[in-house]
Design an enzyme around this catalytic site. Structure first.
Site, PDB file in Angstrom:
ATOM      1  CG  ASN A   1      -1.705   1.333   1.333  1.00 33.07           C
ATOM      2  OD1 ASN A   1      -1.207   2.358   1.784  1.00 33.07           O
ATOM      3  ND2 ASN A   1      -2.954   1.287   0.912  1.00 33.07           N
TER       4      ASN A   1
ATOM      5  CB  ILE B   1      -5.061   2.559  -3.008  1.00 31.43           C
ATOM      6  CG1 ILE B   1      -5.946   2.298  -4.223  1.00 31.43           C
ATOM      7  CG2 ILE B   1      -3.704   3.052  -3.421  1.00 31.43           C
ATOM      8  CD1 ILE B   1      -6.125   3.522  -5.103  1.00 31.43           C
ATOM      9  CD  GLU B   2      -5.785   4.489   1.575  1.00 31.50           C
ATOM     10  OE1 GLU B   2      -5.539   5.628   1.992  1.00 31.50           O
ATOM     11  OE2 GLU B   2      -4.934   3.766   1.012  1.00 31.50           O
ATOM     12  CG  HIS B   3      -9.504   5.131  -2.218  1.00 30.67           C
ATOM     13  ND1 HIS B   3      -8.211   5.268  -1.755  1.00 30.67           N
ATOM     14  CD2 HIS B   3     -10.058   6.367  -2.143  1.00 30.67           C
ATOM     15  CE1 HIS B   3      -8.000   6.524  -1.413  1.00 30.67           C
ATOM     16  NE2 HIS B   3      -9.094   7.217  -1.634  1.00 30.67           N
ATOM     17  N   GLY B   4     -10.016   0.428  -2.196  1.00 31.68           N
ATOM     18  CA  GLY B   4     -10.518  -0.863  -2.653  1.00 31.68           C
ATOM     19  C   GLY B   4      -9.936  -1.324  -3.970  1.00 31.68           C
TER      20      GLY B   4
END
Length: 530
Positions: free
Chosen positions: A315, A341-344
């Site tokens: 990430n 990335i944390e958005h998916g």
């Protein structure tokens, strides 16, 4: 569009009128216009400015929303419109930051992943979110409970003991209105995300409002006939939806009307052509003037394949980590990692700056809550993250800087759960002058702001908790490299040309341990030619 007398379709003005005084309103977005229901936000603002209603809202959002000017959360940044904000990331709305600083609202933060997961728990009727995420940080009631100003008096979480271990229980609360963004709605009200650049927490947010007895209001770009959407394309079923507003001007981002490379719709030859464009973009980016950011990125990239995994899951955060991601892509190493990335989103060419959270030609898109489940369960091998400041215990602050509420976004969820964390950033700020590019680094003027401090202003990453979890943690700057050890931070590397006492130790707020085998970084990191 004109009002429809049948079904759930209505104007933005009519939808905004469904919000009552004192409601808790859930919003979604990822900064720069990513999945932001811009038309609905502006309608709520217009109603308030015309009628002074609704008033006293509680507004919750997991990630950053806005353009740092007038859009996104800035639409809600009016005294009287909101009384409380529970925000994951605040920098996209300076106006809301000012309201918090001036004590005009109650200001709180939650980790971005916790927010998405808590919505799901609320929707399922469970007694809150039980998790280790946030222990020892500002979200821990012993460290502030998520409160960011004096007007905020409640703890959003409590410490609980289960099976001899500590956890946080983030407390549930009803969501009265969800303002959701999607791509298309059929006549019955089934919702598709097919043209969106992410899924974010749309589904979790809609679920929370639906089962709280609230209203689910969805903004879409187009209205399609029944039968147009395949069952697997429907991400929010009609049974959950109360109102739909069509905005034909809805765009991929504030700056991009529509690009199928961002929504992952390209396949075959079209995708290969787009990926060739991505490669050209990366090559153009490599022409940036060499400086300390690139030097840190080169040093950080050395850690990528020292995780013990043949193909690590990675990430990248914002700031200097952007440069790390770009360097990895330029070197052709993207196929050797699983980029997330944390958005998916998985894979693709990561965007930075105001387009952080977007990826061109991604290989997969998951809901944010599921992505954060993967992180929280230990699926992330290495994370490259920025820092605002760090201290002698190895704790890092990114959530409150210069007296302003910044918020962690997904930082806490990521930093606390990655097996290896590489914090990347410049050694100091404000007025620093450096000379590099010839294989050395020379400091010609020190910075007015020290970023290596005795105690951070706020704990967004806990060094002591990290020791308990057994993480490997590095803090890499252009002047020196540090690592977290039992008992504190150790200096183990300095840049060639840097004076250890004058440029490093004298500019720190604490005295670090110094490794017996203190090394000098390779000159290649500081050579403009690469």
């Amino acid at each position: 569009m004109t009002h429809s007398n049948s079904g759930k379709f209505m104007t933005a003005r009519e939808a905004a009128a469904l919000i009552r005084d004192g409601d808790t309103v859930g919003l979604m977005g990822g900064g720069g216009g990513l999945m932001e229901a811009t038309h609905l936000f502006e309608a709520v603002q217009a109603r308030f400015l015309e009628t002074e209603a609704p008033r006293g809202l509680t507004v919750m959002h997991a990630l950053g929303i806005g353009d740092k000017k007038t859009k996104g959360m800035n639409c809600f940044a009016h005294e009287g419109l909101v009384k409380r904000v529970i925000g994951g990331h605040w920098v996209w709305s300076p106006a809301m930051q000012r309201l918090a600083e001036e004590e005009k609202i109650e200001a709180y933060i939650l980790p971005g992943g916790v927010s998405s997961q808590l919505m799901r728990e609320i929707g399922a009727g469970r007694p809150g979110l039980f998790t280790h995420v946030g222990l020892g940080t500002v979200c821990d009631p012993r460290q502030g409970g998520g409160r960011m100003n004096a007007s905020a008096r409640e703890d959003l979480a409590e410490v609980v003991q289960m099976d001899g271990r500590e956890y946080l229980r983030y407390k549930p609360f009803p969501i009265h209105v969800a303002l959701v963004r999607a791509s298309a709605a059929d006549e019955d009200g089934n919702i598709s995300f097919e043209h969106e650049a992410a899924n974010l927490d749309a589904q979790s947010l809609a679920l929370a409002a639906r089962n709280s007895g609230g209203k689910v209001i969805v903004q879409v770009k187009e209205r399609v006939s029944n039968g147009s959407l395949k069952a697997r394309e429907v991400r929010i079923p009609s049974a959950w939806v109360d109102a739909i507003v069509v905005d034909p001007a809805q765009a991929t981002s504030y700056a991009i009307p529509f690009d199928p490379a961002f929504s992952g719709e390209l396949t075959g030859g079209a995708r290969r052509d787009s990926e060739a464009t991505d490669h050209a973009m990366e090559k153009a980016a490599s022409a940036e003037a060499f400086g300390e950011r690139q030097a840190v990125a080169r040093r950080a990239a050395e850690e990528l394949f020292n995780t013990g995994k043949a193909r690590p899951v990675v990430n990248y955060g914002v700031g200097v980590p952007d440069a790390v991601a770009r360097l990895v892509a330029l070197r052709g190493d993207s196929g050797r990692i699983y980029q997330t990335i944390e958005h998916g989103t998985y894979g693709g060419l990561l965007m930075d700056g105001e387009l952080f959270g977007y990826a061109r030609n991604a290989s997969a898109m998951l809901d944010a809550a599921t992505q954060f489940d993967f992180y929280a369960g230990g699926g992330l091998d290495i994370a490259f993250l920025g820092f605002g400041e760090f201290d002698e215990e190895g704790s890092v602050n990114v959530s409150r800087l210069g007296g302003f509420t910044v918020g962690p976004g997904g930082f806490i969820d990521i930093a606390q759960n990655a097996r290896k964390v590489v914090f990347c950033g410049t050694f100091a700020a404000k007025g620093v002058k450096l000379v590099t590019g010839d294989g050395t680094l020379r400091v010609t003027q020190q910075g007015a702001v020290k970023k290596l401090v005795q105690r951070v202003d706020q704990v967004t990453f806990s060094g002591p908790q990290s020791i308990v979890r057994g993480q490997e943690v590095l803090y890499l700057t252009e002047r020196a490299s540090f690592r977290l050890m039992q008992g504190g931070v150790e200096l183990f590397e300095i840049a060639p040309g840097v004076d250890l006492d004058r440029d490093v130790l004298a500019e720190m707020g604490f005295a670090p341990r110094i490794a017996k085998d203190l090394a000098v970084m390779p000159a290649r990191f500081f050579n403009a030619a690469g």
